[in-house]
Design an enzyme around this catalytic site. Structure first.
Site, short mmCIF file in Angstrom:
data_model
loop_
_atom_site.label_atom_id
_atom_site.label_comp_id
_atom_site.label_asym_id
_atom_site.label_seq_id
_atom_site.Cartn_x
_atom_site.Cartn_y
_atom_site.Cartn_z
N SER A 34 -21.51 -16.71 -17.06
CA SER A 34 -21.52 -17.40 -18.35
C SER A 34 -20.14 -17.74 -18.86
O SER A 34 -20.00 -18.36 -19.91
CB SER A 34 -22.21 -16.51 -19.38
OG SER A 34 -21.54 -15.28 -19.44
N THR A 56 -21.52 -15.72 -24.40
CA THR A 56 -20.13 -16.10 -24.56
C THR A 56 -19.34 -14.84 -24.80
O THR A 56 -19.83 -13.92 -25.43
CB THR A 56 -20.03 -16.99 -25.83
OG1 THR A 56 -20.66 -18.23 -25.56
CG2 THR A 56 -18.62 -17.20 -26.29
N THR A 87 -16.33 -19.56 -22.85
CA THR A 87 -17.70 -19.67 -22.33
C THR A 87 -17.83 -20.84 -21.36
O THR A 87 -17.04 -21.78 -21.40
CB THR A 87 -18.68 -19.90 -23.51
OG1 THR A 87 -20.01 -19.78 -23.04
CG2 THR A 87 -18.49 -21.25 -24.16
N ARG A 107 -21.97 -31.92 -22.86
CA ARG A 107 -22.32 -31.12 -24.04
C ARG A 107 -21.25 -30.08 -24.34
O ARG A 107 -20.72 -29.41 -23.46
CB ARG A 107 -23.66 -30.43 -23.79
CG ARG A 107 -24.18 -29.57 -24.95
CD ARG A 107 -23.81 -28.12 -24.81
NE ARG A 107 -24.41 -27.28 -25.85
CZ ARG A 107 -24.09 -26.00 -26.04
NH1 ARG A 107 -23.19 -25.41 -25.27
NH2 ARG A 107 -24.66 -25.31 -26.99
N VAL A 108 -20.91 -29.96 -25.60
CA VAL A 108 -19.97 -28.94 -26.07
C VAL A 108 -20.68 -28.11 -27.13
O VAL A 108 -21.38 -28.67 -27.98
CB VAL A 108 -18.70 -29.60 -26.65
CG1 VAL A 108 -17.81 -28.58 -27.34
CG2 VAL A 108 -17.93 -30.33 -25.56
N GLY A 109 -20.51 -26.80 -27.08
CA GLY A 109 -21.18 -25.93 -28.04
C GLY A 109 -20.29 -25.54 -29.19
O GLY A 109 -19.33 -26.23 -29.54
N THR A 169 -22.08 -15.94 -30.81
CA THR A 169 -22.66 -16.26 -29.51
C THR A 169 -24.09 -16.72 -29.76
O THR A 169 -24.65 -16.48 -30.83
CB THR A 169 -22.60 -15.05 -28.56
OG1 THR A 169 -23.11 -15.44 -27.27
CG2 THR A 169 -23.41 -13.87 -29.07
N GLY A 170 -24.66 -17.35 -28.77
CA GLY A 170 -26.03 -17.83 -28.92
C GLY A 170 -26.10 -19.34 -28.87
O GLY A 170 -25.19 -19.99 -28.33
N GLY A 198 -25.34 -22.63 -29.60
CA GLY A 198 -24.19 -23.17 -30.32
C GLY A 198 -24.54 -24.22 -31.35
O GLY A 198 -23.90 -24.29 -32.41
N1 ASP Z 1 -22.50 -20.30 -27.89
C1 ASP Z 1 -22.44 -20.81 -26.55
C2 ASP Z 1 -22.76 -22.26 -26.53
O1 ASP Z 1 -23.65 -22.70 -27.25
C3 ASP Z 1 -23.32 -20.14 -25.59
C4 ASP Z 1 -23.39 -18.68 -25.65
O2 ASP Z 1 -22.97 -18.03 -26.55
O3 ASP Z 1 -23.93 -18.13 -24.71
O4 ASP Z 1 -22.17 -22.96 -25.74
#
Ligand code: ASP
Length: 335
Positions: free
Chosen positions: A92, A194, A212, A222-224, A245-246, A248
């Site tokens: 990841s 992340t 990440t 795509r950008v988070g 995290t999670g 985005g």
């Molecule tokens: N927050 C990150 C994203 O959306 C992914 C992650 O936290 O796993 O790119």
């Protein structure tokens, strides 16, 4: 347990809960405050300290070592994140990260120092240590953010080596995914986490970083949230810091990390601020929060910490007073 499994378990739990009575009643009454779960993270305000998203004890140990040797919080978070970027088994972050739907590993990272300076790279390919490139953007350019080919070219100019980030294992996983996928990212199952890290050094100064490979099998380009200052990360040396995290997209829509820091500025504890930021997401009209995960970790100037997520399964690693521990986060959805 590996970080991806935490997410997977969280998501399965979420699905189970979606048909359970407890969740239905929780939904009804939860419009303003969260269902509390038992916190194992009794906040103790002291520094130096290092906290990070997920179970990353090697990374926090590295950051702690930097601080113990007299290094700054900034050096600590950079070097801590680099541990995860270099670890090919973590799918990841950095090398070995799962690719986008077209087979490209693209990295997002940012860093922020005690002065409020920040640097960020988005959609970066072929360079392992995205966090260090972000630091170079912060320190050696007049800009905050570099993207794509421009970021990659900048990295080479600064001496970063070119490397293929797609390992055999990640390539295989991608090929498997292609067989069955509907050609869109599957939210919250085996596909995001992340490394976000916050540190307070011996001088009491705070810095943070976040790195990440983003959502696995995301759309190309795509950008988070992770490289977006204020969303994935925010540091205010007078108040505290937060990292996310999670999913985005949901963090960006609520400018999550900045929100948490601002809530701490208004007097909330790190824990209360993280809970409020999650409640902003789940209380949106038509939020489908049962289908995705978001988690925050935060620290204030005293070295008190907080962590909160939507689903069970998120955790924080904390190195404080010579103890390096992985702590389960409290969460919004009850079991
Ligand atoms: N927050 C990150 C994203 O959306 C992914 C992650 O936290 O796993 O790119």
């Amino acid at each position: 347990m590996k970080r991806r499994n935490f997410i997977k378990n969280a998501s399965l739990t979420g699905v189970g809960l979606a048909v359970g009575n407890s969740l239905l009643s929780c939904d009804d009454k939860y419009k303003k405050t969260s269902e509390k779960t038992v916190s194992v993270d009794a906040p103790k305000g002291s520094f130096p300290l290092v906290i990070a998203t997920w179970n990353v004890k090697n990374a926090t140990a590295k950051a702690w070592e930097v601080i113990q040797n007299g290094g700054s919080a900034l050096d600590a978070v950079e070097q801590g994140c680099m541990v995860e970027e270099a670890d090919e088994t973590g799918q990841s972050v950095g090398k070995g990260g799962l690719p986008d739907r077209d087979g490209h590993v693209t990295l997002d990272a940012c860093i922020m120092d005690k002065y409020g300076n920040c640097g960020s790279v988005v959609f970066l390919e072929n360079v392992v240590h995205a966090v260090s490139v972000a630091r170079k953007v912060m320190e050696e350019t007049p800009h905050v953010m570099l993207a794509g080919k421009g970021a990659e070219q900048f990295a080479y100019e600064k001496g970063f080596p070119k490397e293929n980030l797609l390992t055999e294992a990640s390539k295989k996983a991608w090929e498997e995914w292609k067989k069955t996928s509907e050609y869109k990212p599957i939210i919250n199952i085996e596909n995001h986490d992340t490394i976000g890290m916050l540190a307070i050094d011996k001088n009491g100064d705070i810095s943070g970083a976040c790195t990440t490979s983003g959502l696995a099998y995301k759309m190309h380009g795509r950008v988070g949230d992770s490289p977006i200052i204020g969303s994935g990360l925010f540091v205010d040396n007078e108040i505290g810091a937060c990292v996310a995290t999670g999913l985005g997209e949901e963090v960006v829509k609520t400018v999550g990390s900045f929100l948490v820091v601002e809530l701490m500025r208004q007097g909330k504890s790190p824990q209360e601020a993280c809970e409020e930021a999650i409640s902003r997401i789940v209380n949106k009209p038509n939020s489908n929060y049962k289908d995705f995960q978001v988690g925050y970790i935060a620290v204030n100037k005293k070295g008190e910490t907080g962590t909160y997520s939507i689903h069970q399964g998120f955790s924080m690693t904390k190195f404080q007073e010579n103890s390096n521990e992985n702590l389960q986060s409290t969460h919004f959805l009850t079991e």
